[in-house]
Motif scaffolding. Sequence first.
Motif, short mmCIF file in Angstrom:
data_model
loop_
_atom_site.label_atom_id
_atom_site.label_comp_id
_atom_site.label_asym_id
_atom_site.label_seq_id
_atom_site.Cartn_x
_atom_site.Cartn_y
_atom_site.Cartn_z
N GLY A 67 4.21 13.66 9.45
CA GLY A 67 3.52 12.59 10.17
C GLY A 67 2.30 12.12 9.42
N GLN A 91 6.42 10.49 15.83
CA GLN A 91 6.28 11.20 17.10
C GLN A 91 5.82 12.65 16.93
N VAL A 92 6.00 13.22 15.74
CA VAL A 92 5.81 14.65 15.53
C VAL A 92 4.36 15.09 15.76
N ASP A 127 7.68 10.54 10.40
CA ASP A 127 7.98 10.81 11.80
C ASP A 127 6.78 10.34 12.62
#
Length: 338
Positions: free
Chosen positions: A88, A68-69, A66
């Motif tokens: 992440g 963006q996390v 991920d």
Amino acid sequence: MSTFVQINLDEIRSLSTQVLTGAGYGPAHADAIAEMLYTCQLDDCQSHGLFRLLMCVQTMKAGKIDGQVRPIVEPSDNAIVRVDARGGMSLLAVDAALPVLIEKARRHGIAAMAVNRCFQFSALWPEVERLSAAGLVGMAMVPSHSWVAPAGGKRGTLGTNPLAFSWPRQSGNPFTFDFATSAFARGEIELYKRASKPLPNGVAVDSDGNPTNDPQAALDGAMLTFGGYKGSALSIMIELLAGPLIDDMTSLESLEFAEGRSGAPYHGQIILAFDPSQFSGGLAEQNDTRAERLFADILDQGARLPSQRRFEARARNRARGYVEIPSELYRDLLALLD
């Protein structure tokens, strides 16, 4: 013969950020990763500098990370700080939790950070040097993928399993080392492959367990630990401390999680911080003199302290305002922008 291209220092971050955001990483992750790549490239650490952008892109394409996390730092009253990277990259999680680790080390004398559920590709020395810059002794460990055969074995069970350590000094650069417990780092073998260079002896075995100098055969087979059984034992220790101890994956489990996809390994990381003042009973300055005598005696014999060449490269590159990377790598990185 490889040719090299000069890259201005500012371009290291800008190129990294462009590649990372184009691949799907959010601004926070892109900035954290770019800063790590800048730090490594500034010190001429080719295997963990801009070259690692290729792995970052592969990791995103593999579809499990991920980009963006945001990590979550869990509250605690003890000397352990836990940070959940939530799938992440590890770097943003370390950035978020490091101030808490420093505060806990100063309060308790010793503290530990457990980073869970992270993808990790980076060198460890920039993280432990942030601790030594704060006047603390730092140590860090991670597993990876089970690419490395244990001593006496012939298939991958262990990770490259690096260990990093940094000792603060009153003046000058800290005493720092960061090395894989494998005879070579995985990234070094990949660089040898890109340069069509044979590996040194004792680095790897092929898929049949026979010694090999062929980088591709090494990647298809298994790497070896340094120092035989001693390096193997250290590697197993790191598997345990950075895996089961913090409720995270071993290198075997990390490779299974990847399901054959390329990219950064997924596992945990442990970082330890020690406060010299509390450990020495308030006599850190006197004991720093003992440490400096040790370092001086080593240098007086004509020996070299770990990271000396890296610090020299840092000063040289800062003075001239640029670094050099292989031309082929630069072309590959520019192609990622298309």
